[in-house]
Design a protein around this motif. Sequence first.
Motif, PDB file in Angstrom:
ATOM      1  N   SER A   9      -3.167  -8.667 -12.174  1.00 29.00           N
ATOM      2  CA  SER A   9      -1.972  -9.059 -11.446  1.00 29.00           C
ATOM      3  C   SER A   9      -0.896  -7.997 -11.562  1.00 29.00           C
ATOM      4  CB  SER A   9      -1.456 -10.398 -11.995  1.00 29.00           C
ATOM      5  OG  SER A   9      -0.277 -10.773 -11.349  1.00 29.00           O
ATOM      6  N   GLU A  10      -0.731  -7.434 -12.740  1.00 26.29           N
ATOM      7  CA  GLU A  10       0.284  -6.385 -12.946  1.00 26.29           C
ATOM      8  C   GLU A  10      -0.057  -5.150 -12.115  1.00 26.29           C
ATOM      9  OE1 GLU A  10       0.272  -5.867 -17.135  1.00 26.29           O
ATOM     10  OE2 GLU A  10       1.581  -7.599 -17.528  1.00 26.29           O
ATOM     11  N   GLU A  11      -1.352  -4.820 -12.050  1.00 26.68           N
ATOM     12  CA  GLU A  11      -1.778  -3.667 -11.261  1.00 26.68           C
ATOM     13  C   GLU A  11      -1.462  -3.861  -9.771  1.00 26.68           C
ATOM     14  OE1 GLU A  11      -5.881  -3.228 -12.079  1.00 26.68           O
ATOM     15  OE2 GLU A  11      -5.575  -2.330 -14.067  1.00 26.68           O
ATOM     16  N   LEU A  12      -1.684  -5.085  -9.286  1.00 19.99           N
ATOM     17  CA  LEU A  12      -1.396  -5.385  -7.876  1.00 19.99           C
ATOM     18  C   LEU A  12       0.090  -5.317  -7.581  1.00 19.99           C
ATOM     19  CD1 LEU A  12      -3.856  -8.360  -7.228  1.00 19.99           C
ATOM     20  CD2 LEU A  12      -3.997  -6.057  -6.243  1.00 19.99           C
ATOM     21  N   ASP A  13       0.897  -5.756  -8.539  1.00 20.92           N
ATOM     22  CA  ASP A  13       2.353  -5.685  -8.371  1.00 20.92           C
ATOM     23  C   ASP A  13       2.815  -4.244  -8.242  1.00 20.92           C
ATOM     24  OD1 ASP A  13       2.623  -8.402  -8.409  1.00 20.92           O
ATOM     25  OD2 ASP A  13       3.150  -8.538 -10.545  1.00 20.92           O
ATOM     26  N   VAL A  14       2.276  -3.394  -9.107  1.00 20.95           N
ATOM     27  CA  VAL A  14       2.642  -1.982  -9.070  1.00 20.95           C
ATOM     28  C   VAL A  14       2.222  -1.364  -7.732  1.00 20.95           C
ATOM     29  CG1 VAL A  14       2.200   0.276 -10.100  1.00 20.95           C
ATOM     30  CG2 VAL A  14       2.540  -1.718 -11.569  1.00 20.95           C
ATOM     31  N   GLU A  15       1.007  -1.738  -7.270  1.00 21.81           N
ATOM     32  CA  GLU A  15       0.493  -1.193  -6.007  1.00 21.81           C
ATOM     33  C   GLU A  15       1.358  -1.650  -4.832  1.00 21.81           C
ATOM     34  OE1 GLU A  15      -3.616  -1.252  -3.325  1.00 21.81           O
ATOM     35  OE2 GLU A  15      -3.629  -2.031  -5.377  1.00 21.81           O
ATOM     36  N   LEU A  16       1.783  -2.920  -4.846  1.00 23.79           N
ATOM     37  CA  LEU A  16       2.624  -3.462  -3.772  1.00 23.79           C
ATOM     38  C   LEU A  16       3.982  -2.768  -3.753  1.00 23.79           C
ATOM     39  CD1 LEU A  16       3.056  -5.500  -1.521  1.00 23.79           C
ATOM     40  CD2 LEU A  16       3.775  -7.164  -3.253  1.00 23.79           C
ATOM     41  N   ASP A  17       4.557  -2.545  -4.951  1.00 23.88           N
ATOM     42  CA  ASP A  17       5.851  -1.856  -5.018  1.00 23.88           C
ATOM     43  C   ASP A  17       5.743  -0.472  -4.430  1.00 23.88           C
ATOM     44  OD1 ASP A  17       7.063  -4.012  -6.171  1.00 23.88           O
ATOM     45  OD2 ASP A  17       6.792  -3.316  -8.244  1.00 23.88           O
ATOM     46  N   SER A  18       4.610   0.203  -4.713  1.00 33.22           N
ATOM     47  CA  SER A  18       4.409   1.548  -4.191  1.00 33.22           C
ATOM     48  C   SER A  18       4.344   1.547  -2.673  1.00 33.22           C
ATOM     49  CB  SER A  18       3.109   2.129  -4.786  1.00 33.22           C
ATOM     50  OG  SER A  18       2.829   3.392  -4.218  1.00 33.22           O
ATOM     51  N   VAL A  19       3.621   0.561  -2.107  1.00 30.16           N
ATOM     52  CA  VAL A  19       3.505   0.457  -0.632  1.00 30.16           C
ATOM     53  C   VAL A  19       4.864   0.212  -0.004  1.00 30.16           C
ATOM     54  CG1 VAL A  19       2.569  -0.931   1.244  1.00 30.16           C
ATOM     55  CG2 VAL A  19       1.115  -0.297  -0.677  1.00 30.16           C
ATOM     56  N   ILE A  20       5.650  -0.683  -0.629  1.00 29.75           N
ATOM     57  CA  ILE A  20       6.973  -0.997  -0.081  1.00 29.75           C
ATOM     58  C   ILE A  20       7.880   0.221  -0.127  1.00 29.75           C
ATOM     59  CG2 ILE A  20       9.067  -2.350  -0.497  1.00 29.75           C
ATOM     60  CD1 ILE A  20       7.240  -4.640  -1.416  1.00 29.75           C
ATOM     61  N   ASP A  21       7.824   0.973  -1.257  1.00 31.14           N
ATOM     62  CA  ASP A  21       8.653   2.168  -1.368  1.00 31.14           C
ATOM     63  C   ASP A  21       8.309   3.184  -0.280  1.00 31.14           C
ATOM     64  OD1 ASP A  21       9.962   1.125  -3.524  1.00 31.14           O
ATOM     65  OD2 ASP A  21       8.689   2.101  -5.039  1.00 31.14           O
ATOM     66  N   LYS A  22       7.028   3.349  -0.016  1.00 32.56           N
ATOM     67  CA  LYS A  22       6.592   4.294   1.012  1.00 32.56           C
ATOM     68  C   LYS A  22       7.071   3.861   2.393  1.00 32.56           C
ATOM     69  CE  LYS A  22       2.432   5.938  -1.368  1.00 32.56           C
ATOM     70  NZ  LYS A  22       0.944   6.010  -1.350  1.00 32.56           N
ATOM     71  N   MET A  23       7.011   2.545   2.675  1.00 37.56           N
ATOM     72  CA  MET A  23       7.475   2.047   3.975  1.00 37.56           C
ATOM     73  C   MET A  23       8.967   2.271   4.156  1.00 37.56           C
ATOM     74  SD  MET A  23       5.404  -1.535   4.494  1.00 37.56           S
ATOM     75  CE  MET A  23       6.303  -1.856   5.987  1.00 37.56           C
ATOM     76  N   ILE A  24       9.730   2.044   3.057  1.00 40.00           N
ATOM     77  CA  ILE A  24      11.183   2.255   3.131  1.00 40.00           C
ATOM     78  C   ILE A  24      11.496   3.713   3.399  1.00 40.00           C
ATOM     79  CG2 ILE A  24      13.308   2.195   1.775  1.00 40.00           C
ATOM     80  CD1 ILE A  24      12.189  -0.306   0.375  1.00 40.00           C
ATOM     81  N   GLU A  25      10.775   4.571   2.703  1.00 36.73           N
ATOM     82  CA  GLU A  25      10.994   5.997   2.870  1.00 36.73           C
ATOM     83  C   GLU A  25      10.652   6.450   4.292  1.00 36.73           C
ATOM     84  OE1 GLU A  25      12.170   9.750   1.848  1.00 36.73           O
ATOM     85  OE2 GLU A  25      12.359   7.908   0.676  1.00 36.73           O
ATOM     86  N   LYS A  26       9.553   5.925   4.785  1.00 38.59           N
ATOM     87  CA  LYS A  26       9.088   6.310   6.118  1.00 38.59           C
ATOM     88  C   LYS A  26      10.055   5.863   7.201  1.00 38.59           C
ATOM     89  CE  LYS A  26       5.197   5.725   9.270  1.00 38.59           C
ATOM     90  NZ  LYS A  26       3.866   5.088   9.486  1.00 38.59           N
ATOM     91  N   ASN A  27      10.667   4.718   7.025  1.00 39.09           N
ATOM     92  CA  ASN A  27      11.512   4.142   8.081  1.00 39.09           C
ATOM     93  C   ASN A  27      13.003   4.364   7.841  1.00 39.09           C
ATOM     94  OD1 ASN A  27       9.542   2.648   9.906  1.00 39.09           O
ATOM     95  ND2 ASN A  27       8.990   1.788   7.917  1.00 39.09           N
ATOM     96  N   LYS A  28      13.327   5.366   7.074  1.00 44.10           N
ATOM     97  CA  LYS A  28      14.737   5.690   6.886  1.00 44.10           C
ATOM     98  C   LYS A  28      15.372   6.049   8.239  1.00 44.10           C
ATOM     99  CE  LYS A  28      15.158   7.357   2.131  1.00 44.10           C
ATOM    100  NZ  LYS A  28      15.396   8.542   1.274  1.00 44.10           N
ATOM    101  N   GLY A  29      16.529   5.518   8.463  1.00 45.15           N
ATOM    102  CA  GLY A  29      17.208   5.812   9.725  1.00 45.15           C
ATOM    103  C   GLY A  29      16.770   4.931  10.888  1.00 45.15           C
TER     104      GLY A  29
END
Length: 403
Positions: A9-29
Amino acid sequence: MADEVKKKSEELDVELDSVIDKMIEKNKGYKYTEGLTVENWEKEIEKIPFFMTKSPEDGEEVSAGVAALQALKYEDEDPTARATAYKEEGNYEYKQKNFRKAILAYTEGIKAKCEDDNLNAVLYTNRATVNFTIGNNRSALKDTMMAHKYDPKYVKAIVRGASACFNLKIYDHTKAWCDKGLKIEPDNEKLLKLRKDAVAEQKKAERDQRKAKLKEKKKNEEVDALIDAIKSRNIRIEETKADEDDDDDDDDNYDENDEESRLRKNLAKFNLDPNHPTGARLQMDSENRLYWPVMFYYPEYKQTDFIGAFCEENSFIEHFQVMFGRDSAPWDEENKYEPDMLEVYFEDQESGKLCHVESSCPLKNVLSDKRFIVCQGTPAFVILVKKSSFKKEFLKHCTVEKF
């Protein structure tokens, strides 16, 4: 085992956070442009089921939310629940006067084949009500009969069945439906009124039927009298041509080899259904004198005169004196159509010759001539002026016989 689940479960949480961070970075602006505006908010709100003010029309594209609700609406596998839901939908559509949708909803409810007899009776009755409302009385009657099978004591179905029969003018069945319902609810006002009206209308219908029979009998007697008069005078009536839609030959009383049968058919074809707009037709008075509708043709001016009731005992000159005695015809510019100057002719249909008739001759004598055939119930004559240039030119192309 619990430690492994926690670690995963902890591993999945870390993976989800990483995906969300990448999406935020990609959609800046990125700027959201599909939100509600002053121009579109009403239209967009209408797509949300909770805020809808009307149901979608047939074939109309629906929003994802509405489609999801429609898919969930009858997901229940219980036939009774499904039938009930369709019944409620039909009731709603009926109140909105969406009659076709209401019929479809009730039909779907019936198709659910639930085991609740009363519910099935209600569905059939409600569908009958919609059909009755839009004038489909026979469909309404069929549905009420089905409803009655499911629940013989459901009075609403009985009322609807009686109403449909009344509109269809099946008054015996109307009374029968009413009697069934009044055994259950003796004071039902609708059934009491329907039965009373059915009795009154049935009496009226029976009275009208008796009048129609008497009228038909009188008509047949008149035809018989006319046939006897025509036969006794040796008057020839035009033979009717067989039409594809003419089923007179199928009459059990018709015999093509019998003179009276043929005469009756010809007379019915051209006399009893008159062709002239005035409705004039052959008649006979109490002294057995025949009155014919007669047509005069004036070929010189391409004009006609129609005499609605030419007594067979009258001569042509008598009519000419009335028609041309005082005033000339509007089309007679030379004032040459004077009673004593007019000559009468008729065409021999078989030889094509013209027969000259003295204007002092009674109509009866002309019609009895074997060369004369009455066409379409109306004797017709050609009228020419004596010694006129037109008469000479006209008769150049004809063979003339004396009457």
